[in-house]
Design an enzyme around this catalytic site. Structure first.
Site, short mmCIF file in Angstrom:
data_model
loop_
_atom_site.label_atom_id
_atom_site.label_comp_id
_atom_site.label_asym_id
_atom_site.label_seq_id
_atom_site.Cartn_x
_atom_site.Cartn_y
_atom_site.Cartn_z
N SER A 59 30.41 37.73 9.89
CA SER A 59 29.71 36.44 10.00
C SER A 59 28.20 36.54 10.14
O SER A 59 27.51 35.52 10.18
CB SER A 59 30.27 35.62 11.17
OG SER A 59 31.53 35.08 10.82
N LYS A 62 26.24 34.54 7.64
CA LYS A 62 25.85 33.14 7.79
C LYS A 62 24.36 32.97 8.08
O LYS A 62 23.81 31.89 7.87
CB LYS A 62 26.68 32.48 8.89
CG LYS A 62 28.17 32.37 8.55
CD LYS A 62 28.93 31.67 9.66
CE LYS A 62 30.40 31.46 9.28
NZ LYS A 62 31.21 32.68 9.39
N SER A 119 30.54 29.37 14.19
CA SER A 119 30.72 30.30 13.08
C SER A 119 31.80 29.78 12.12
O SER A 119 32.69 30.50 11.67
CB SER A 119 31.11 31.70 13.58
OG SER A 119 30.93 32.66 12.56
#
Length: 404
Positions: A59, A62, A119
């Site tokens: 993640s 992101k 997330s």
């Protein structure tokens, strides 16, 4: 006799295999974690270990999705209250997610907060499809922007960090991305310190516990997949110094958080120590110059070579080009009467792979600068107080300003 010799050779061969296996295991163990700490202002590497080993970002991906989103906001391509459609593809993304329904809509600001705090993979796809028409096309833009930022070893295939064997990065590249986020979008960077947000009446809390554990920590992102392990990009500021730390490939979140806290603590301590050394050297040089002046002048009233009182600047941001840096500094200056008579300095700084432009408002006494910066922070504007440099460039007084 021959059988005995064969058995002896077999034992030797097995022993060699065991030793070779231990060597390989030891090498892998040493390379099992990648870490790097940098000075956010100069890009100087303060510590690193395995920083260029290819890793799955999870993640941490992101952060690039948000970088491109913030760029679109700055260019006016989208607005925070724009409603984006939720496709079936986005709604079907694996957790972590908000649980969006296909055919519904969600505003850009909520998507941003969902990426930072929750997330949310479904929101990452919504942004990717909203800005790139398809997530695949958006991922190509992510990789292109990575190259522009100097991230030479990064390839993106999706906007969320969900498993993909071709989606790779390094700790060093992630540190570059975090520095770009901090310098290029100071007006949005503050959101990375948020620990909760509300969606449909429900309060959602972050699982980035470093924000609570470490004084001065204010971002950026955690990540985990089975293949990637536990990753984190984070940043912290203390006493006018800011470090960015990245560590990847840990077995547990607790291990990861402990490691990154140690990295930031050591990095900030090193910068503080450098400050003391530099201050001592500067004082020694000033004293030396003073003695030289006293020895060569016959004027009894000659003044020693000491720093002027107003030798402090306020740095309010750093940008990828001069125009952005200048316009932002002017915007900050025009919103405060206390800054009306101060000059603007735009300082180009080479980061090795690119040039950034620091926006500074100049000509303060130390206490005055501290007070002005404190007032700016109360309005959610980032700033740091820095000593004036002898080689300030691109000085832009207010009466010299011309719109380009």
């Amino acid at each position: 006799m021959k059988r005995s010799l064969n058995r002896h050779l077999a034992r030797i061969f097995s022993g060699c295999l065991l030793i070779l296996g231990l060597v390989i295991f030891s090498t892998q163990a040493k390379a099992s974690v990648s870490s790097i700490t940098i000075d956010a202002e100069t890009g100087e590497v303060l510590s690193s270990s395995g920083a260029d080993i290819l890793r799955y970002p999870a993640s941490l991906t992101k952060v690039m999705t948000l970088y491109i989103t913030f760029d679109a906001l700055e260019k006016g391509l989208i607005k925070l209250d724009d409603e984006l459609p939720v496709s079936r593809t986005a709604a079907n993304r694996s957790p972590s997610k908000l649980g969006l329904r296909p055919g519904s809509t969600i505003d850009v600001k909520t998507c941003i907060m969902a990426l930072i705090v929750k997330s949310a993979n479904d929101c990452a796809t919504v942004l990717a499809e909203g800005l790139g028409y398809s997530e695949e096309n958006f991922a190509k833009t992510m990789t292109r922007v990575s190259r522009e930022l100097g991230m030479k070893n990064t390839t993106f295939k999706n906007a969320s960090g969900l498993p993909n064997r071709q989606q790779k990065t390094t700790a060093r590249d992630m540190a570059l991305l975090a520095a770009a986020m901090y310098h290029h979008f100071p007006q949005y960077y503050k959101w990375f310190s948020e620990t909760k947000f509300t969606y449909q009446g429900k309060t959602i809390y972050t699982h980035n516990y470093v924000l609570k554990k470490f004084e001065g920590a204010d971002g950026l992102k955690t990540g985990f997949t089975n293949a990637a392990g536990f990753n984190i990009i984070t940043s912290a500021e203390r006493d006018g110094h800011r470090v960015i730390a990245v560590t990847m490939g840990h077995n547990t979140a607790k291990e990861r958080d402990k490691k990154v806290v140690q990295m930031m603590s050591k990095g900030l301590s090193k910068l503080a120590l450098n400050d003391k050394v530099n201050s001592a050297n500067m004082y020694a040089n000033l004293e030396e110059k003073k003695l030289e002046n006293e020895a060569t002048t016959q004027v009894a009233s000659a003044q020693p070579t000491l720093p002027k009182e107003q030798n402090w600047d306020i740095q309010v941001g750093a940008f990828s080009n001069y125009a952005k840096a200048r316009n932002y500094a002017l915007e900050i200056k025009q919103k405060s009467r206390k800054l009306a008579n101060k000059e603007i300095i735009i300082e180009p700084v080479s980061t090795g792979s690119a040039i950034i432009y620091r926006s500074k408002i100049a000509g303060f006494a130390k206490r005055e600068a501290d007070a002005a910066c404190k007032s700016l922070k109360k309005t959610n504007k980032s700033c740091i107080v820095v000593a004036k440099q002898d080689n300030d460039q691109l000085i832009l007084a207010q009466n010299q300003y011309q719109q380009q």
